[in-house]
Design a protein around this motif. Structure first.
Motif, PDB file in Angstrom:
ATOM      1  N   HIS A  22     -43.429   6.770  62.863  1.00 14.00           N
ATOM      2  CA  HIS A  22     -42.628   7.983  63.055  1.00 14.00           C
ATOM      3  C   HIS A  22     -42.778   8.929  61.879  1.00 14.00           C
ATOM      4  N   GLU A  23     -42.775   8.379  60.676  1.00 19.04           N
ATOM      5  CA  GLU A  23     -42.878   9.227  59.487  1.00 19.04           C
ATOM      6  C   GLU A  23     -44.234   9.920  59.425  1.00 19.04           C
ATOM      7  N   VAL A  24     -45.291   9.191  59.747  1.00 18.79           N
ATOM      8  CA  VAL A  24     -46.629   9.792  59.743  1.00 18.79           C
ATOM      9  C   VAL A  24     -46.723  10.863  60.825  1.00 18.79           C
ATOM     10  N   LEU A  25     -46.218  10.546  62.013  1.00 21.42           N
ATOM     11  CA  LEU A  25     -46.286  11.506  63.112  1.00 21.42           C
ATOM     12  C   LEU A  25     -45.469  12.758  62.811  1.00 21.42           C
ATOM     13  N   ARG A  26     -44.313  12.578  62.197  1.00 23.87           N
ATOM     14  CA  ARG A  26     -43.491  13.734  61.825  1.00 23.87           C
ATOM     15  C   ARG A  26     -44.240  14.654  60.878  1.00 23.87           C
ATOM     16  N   ARG A  27     -44.871  14.069  59.894  1.00 30.39           N
ATOM     17  CA  ARG A  27     -45.580  14.883  58.903  1.00 30.39           C
ATOM     18  C   ARG A  27     -46.844  15.517  59.474  1.00 30.39           C
ATOM     19  N   VAL A  28     -47.508  14.815  60.373  1.00 30.59           N
ATOM     20  CA  VAL A  28     -48.642  15.424  61.076  1.00 30.59           C
ATOM     21  C   VAL A  28     -48.156  16.616  61.892  1.00 30.59           C
ATOM     22  N   GLY A  29     -47.030  16.444  62.593  1.00 31.69           N
ATOM     23  CA  GLY A  29     -46.476  17.521  63.395  1.00 31.69           C
ATOM     24  C   GLY A  29     -46.069  18.722  62.577  1.00 31.69           C
ATOM     25  N   CYS A  30     -45.723  18.499  61.312  1.00 32.42           N
ATOM     26  CA  CYS A  30     -45.335  19.600  60.429  1.00 32.42           C
ATOM     27  C   CYS A  30     -46.533  20.269  59.779  1.00 32.42           C
ATOM     28  N   GLY A  31     -47.737  19.728  60.024  1.00 35.60           N
ATOM     29  CA  GLY A  31     -48.940  20.371  59.512  1.00 35.60           C
ATOM     30  C   GLY A  31     -49.444  19.822  58.191  1.00 35.60           C
ATOM     31  N   LEU A  32     -48.905  18.693  57.717  1.00 38.65           N
ATOM     32  CA  LEU A  32     -49.383  18.143  56.456  1.00 38.65           C
ATOM     33  C   LEU A  32     -50.760  17.509  56.628  1.00 38.65           C
ATOM     34  N   GLY A 181     -53.281  40.022  48.796  1.00 36.21           N
ATOM     35  CA  GLY A 181     -53.598  39.676  50.174  1.00 36.21           C
ATOM     36  C   GLY A 181     -53.129  38.274  50.514  1.00 36.21           C
ATOM     37  N   PRO A 182     -53.227  37.878  51.786  1.00 38.40           N
ATOM     38  CA  PRO A 182     -52.796  36.542  52.208  1.00 38.40           C
ATOM     39  C   PRO A 182     -53.641  35.449  51.578  1.00 38.40           C
ATOM     40  N   GLY A 183     -53.139  34.212  51.657  1.00 35.86           N
ATOM     41  CA  GLY A 183     -53.842  33.086  51.069  1.00 35.86           C
ATOM     42  C   GLY A 183     -55.078  32.717  51.864  1.00 35.86           C
ATOM     43  N   PRO A 184     -55.840  31.745  51.368  1.00 33.38           N
ATOM     44  CA  PRO A 184     -57.071  31.332  52.055  1.00 33.38           C
ATOM     45  C   PRO A 184     -56.775  30.751  53.426  1.00 33.38           C
ATOM     46  N   VAL A 185     -57.690  30.961  54.342  1.00 32.49           N
ATOM     47  CA  VAL A 185     -57.539  30.466  55.701  1.00 32.49           C
ATOM     48  C   VAL A 185     -58.443  29.260  55.941  1.00 32.49           C
ATOM     49  N   ILE A 186     -59.554  29.173  55.205  1.00 33.88           N
ATOM     50  CA  ILE A 186     -60.472  28.037  55.341  1.00 33.88           C
ATOM     51  C   ILE A 186     -60.462  27.241  54.041  1.00 33.88           C
ATOM     52  N   GLU A 187     -60.184  25.956  54.142  1.00 37.44           N
ATOM     53  CA  GLU A 187     -60.183  25.058  52.985  1.00 37.44           C
ATOM     54  C   GLU A 187     -61.505  24.306  52.908  1.00 37.44           C
ATOM     55  N   HIS A 188     -61.832  23.864  51.697  1.00 39.36           N
ATOM     56  CA  HIS A 188     -63.050  23.094  51.480  1.00 39.36           C
ATOM     57  C   HIS A 188     -62.755  21.933  50.561  1.00 39.36           C
ATOM     58  N   ASP A 189     -63.242  20.768  50.909  1.00 38.92           N
ATOM     59  CA  ASP A 189     -63.196  19.626  50.008  1.00 38.92           C
ATOM     60  C   ASP A 189     -64.520  18.883  50.138  1.00 38.92           C
ATOM     61  N   ARG A 190     -64.626  17.711  49.538  1.00 38.12           N
ATOM     62  CA  ARG A 190     -65.906  17.005  49.509  1.00 38.12           C
ATOM     63  C   ARG A 190     -66.365  16.583  50.907  1.00 38.12           C
ATOM     64  N   ARG A 191     -65.437  16.535  51.860  1.00 35.70           N
ATOM     65  CA  ARG A 191     -65.808  16.106  53.213  1.00 35.70           C
ATOM     66  C   ARG A 191     -66.260  17.262  54.099  1.00 35.70           C
ATOM     67  N   GLY A 192     -65.850  18.483  53.769  1.00 35.65           N
ATOM     68  CA  GLY A 192     -66.260  19.611  54.600  1.00 35.65           C
ATOM     69  C   GLY A 192     -65.236  20.729  54.614  1.00 35.65           C
ATOM     70  N   TYR A 193     -65.110  21.375  55.763  1.00 40.73           N
ATOM     71  CA  TYR A 193     -64.276  22.569  55.903  1.00 40.73           C
ATOM     72  C   TYR A 193     -63.254  22.374  57.018  1.00 40.73           C
ATOM     73  N   ARG A 194     -62.117  23.052  56.864  1.00 38.28           N
ATOM     74  CA  ARG A 194     -61.105  23.061  57.927  1.00 38.28           C
ATOM     75  C   ARG A 194     -60.242  24.298  57.767  1.00 38.28           C
ATOM     76  N   LEU A 195     -59.586  24.693  58.858  1.00 35.05           N
ATOM     77  CA  LEU A 195     -58.629  25.787  58.786  1.00 35.05           C
ATOM     78  C   LEU A 195     -57.342  25.278  58.138  1.00 35.05           C
ATOM     79  N   VAL A 196     -56.743  26.116  57.314  1.00 37.10           N
ATOM     80  CA  VAL A 196     -55.497  25.738  56.650  1.00 37.10           C
ATOM     81  C   VAL A 196     -54.397  25.583  57.696  1.00 37.10           C
ATOM     82  N   ALA A 197     -53.718  24.442  57.656  1.00 31.91           N
ATOM     83  CA  ALA A 197     -52.653  24.182  58.620  1.00 31.91           C
ATOM     84  C   ALA A 197     -51.568  25.244  58.510  1.00 31.91           C
ATOM     85  N   GLY A 198     -51.218  25.842  59.625  1.00 32.82           N
ATOM     86  CA  GLY A 198     -50.145  26.815  59.652  1.00 32.82           C
ATOM     87  C   GLY A 198     -50.546  28.226  59.301  1.00 32.82           C
ATOM     88  N   ALA A 199     -51.770  28.416  58.785  1.00 31.34           N
ATOM     89  CA  ALA A 199     -52.187  29.758  58.383  1.00 31.34           C
ATOM     90  C   ALA A 199     -52.799  30.545  59.523  1.00 31.34           C
TER      91      ALA A 199
END
Length: 360
Positions: A22-32, A181-199
């Motif tokens: 439940h805790e993991v699902l809650r945090r996933v649902g919140c965009g973490l 201006g607004p914050g970044p919309v695309i994040e990057h880490d060692r695994r690749g790229y993703r859209l920022v959750a909630g942005a």
């Protein structure tokens, strides 16, 4: 003894078993992200990823976006509120605020489009657009450069590594100019790229949420609400999904999203007929059949609807048109379901026209 003492000093997760799920699902649902969930629950990031994988399998969910919708449907997450703790800090609270009112909107249910604060954005040439579409369809999942190359170029990869260049241009376009201006919309880490959750607000995510609500209305036995929600979902489509975009990913998603559209329209027509709104159902089925003349289930549904309203000749006419198109375009005869529907209409067999009977 030293090993035991070390074990006792090791951090323990905040919950275990069903509570941890439940805790993991809650945090996933919140965009973490997984790393944020791991920090909040004192778990290894790998354990969080494994827990999420088990949640997807247990509940029959397709991906992380479906898990987010499931968290909302279960009441684990309330829009605007979530399990982020004060220790996460002001920057993360800002991300929660963006979840409520994202500044960037991306549409894939038609030709790809993006807008920031209502202003259309120039997304560059088609391959660059296809990279953004892949990220948007990834629903917040990190995509490696290899995955992006495979999805956008397929078996003919680019000569040079242009993915980082395209992502750089997209980040600049989506973020906007100026220090305020607004914050970044695309994040990057060692695994690749993703859209920022909630942005970012992506229309296909809204579609998935509406489809989940349609299912809930169906389970609750509320066809009127199901029709209303189907209408809202179908209004999100602006034409052929990802029209004109190259690559195997765009081609696959065009097929998948088009099938989703057809299925929604069919279900809407079924509920309209159940409510006695036959004229509305027939009008929408005619439009759907015109757009997809080779779709035999749609033709069969239209034939049944016409017959039930006393339009037997029109129902037979639908069969004749479908038979001609199948022969001319595909060189095949109508399938068993369509032939069976035609036969029972000619016999006037009302019982056999009950939904579900004609396909057997």
């Amino acid at each position: 003894m030293q090993t035991t003492a070390t074990t006792r000093r090791a951090p323990t997760p905040a919950a275990a078993g069903p509570d941890l799920e439940h805790e993991v699902l809650r945090r996933v649902g919140c965009g973490l992200r997984d790393d944020e969930i791991a920090a909040a629950l004192a778990l290894p990031e790998q354990a969080v990823a494994g827990q999420l994988a088990r949640i997807l399998v247990k509940h029959g969910l397709r991906d992380r976006a479906a898990a987010i919708v499931h968290a909302f449907d279960c009441g684990l997450v309330v829009p605007g509120r979530g399990p982020r703790t004060p220790a996460v800090g002001a920057a993360v609270r800002g991300a929660v605020a963006r979840t409520v009112t994202p500044g960037v909107r991306i549409g894939v249910l038609g030709p790809l489009q993006a807008a920031r604060d209502g202003r259309p954005l120039d997304l560059g040439h088609l391959r660059q657009q296809a990279v953004l579409a892949a990220l948007a369809l990834g629903a917040g999942r990190t995509l490696s450069q290899q995955e992006l190359r495979d999805g956008v170029w397929g078996t003919e990869p680019p000569v040079t590594n242009v993915v980082p260049v395209y992502v750089y241009r997209l980040r600049k376009t989506l973020r906007g100019e100026g220090p305020d201006g607004p914050g970044p919309v695309i994040e990057h880490d060692r695994r690749g790229y993703r859209l920022v959750a909630g942005a970012v607000d992506v229309d296909v995510a809204r579609l998935q949420e509406l489809v989940a609500r349609v299912e809930a209305a169906d389970r609750a036995g509320d066809p009127a609400e199901a029709v209303r929600l189907c209408s809202r979902a179908l209004e999100l489509y602006r034409g052929e999904p990802l029209a004109g975009l190259p690559g195997p990913l765009a081609e696959w998603e065009r097929l998948r999203l088009t099938e989703r559209r057809i299925a929604l329209a069919q279900r809407k027509a079924q509920w309209q007929q159940r409510l006695g709104r036959h004229s509305e159902a027939i009008a929408e089925l005619f439009a759907l059949s015109a757009a997809h003349p080779l779709n035999e289930p749609v033709a069969a549904m239209l034939m049944r609807a016409l017959y039930r309203t006393g339009r037997r000749a029109d129902a037979v006419g639908v069969f004749d048109r479908a038979r001609r198109r199948l022969a001319e375009d595909l060189g095949v005869a109508p399938g068993r379901m369509l032939r069976r529907t035609h036969e029972v209409i000619l016999r006037g067999d009302e019982v056999a026209l009950v939904p579900g009977r004609t396909s057997r």
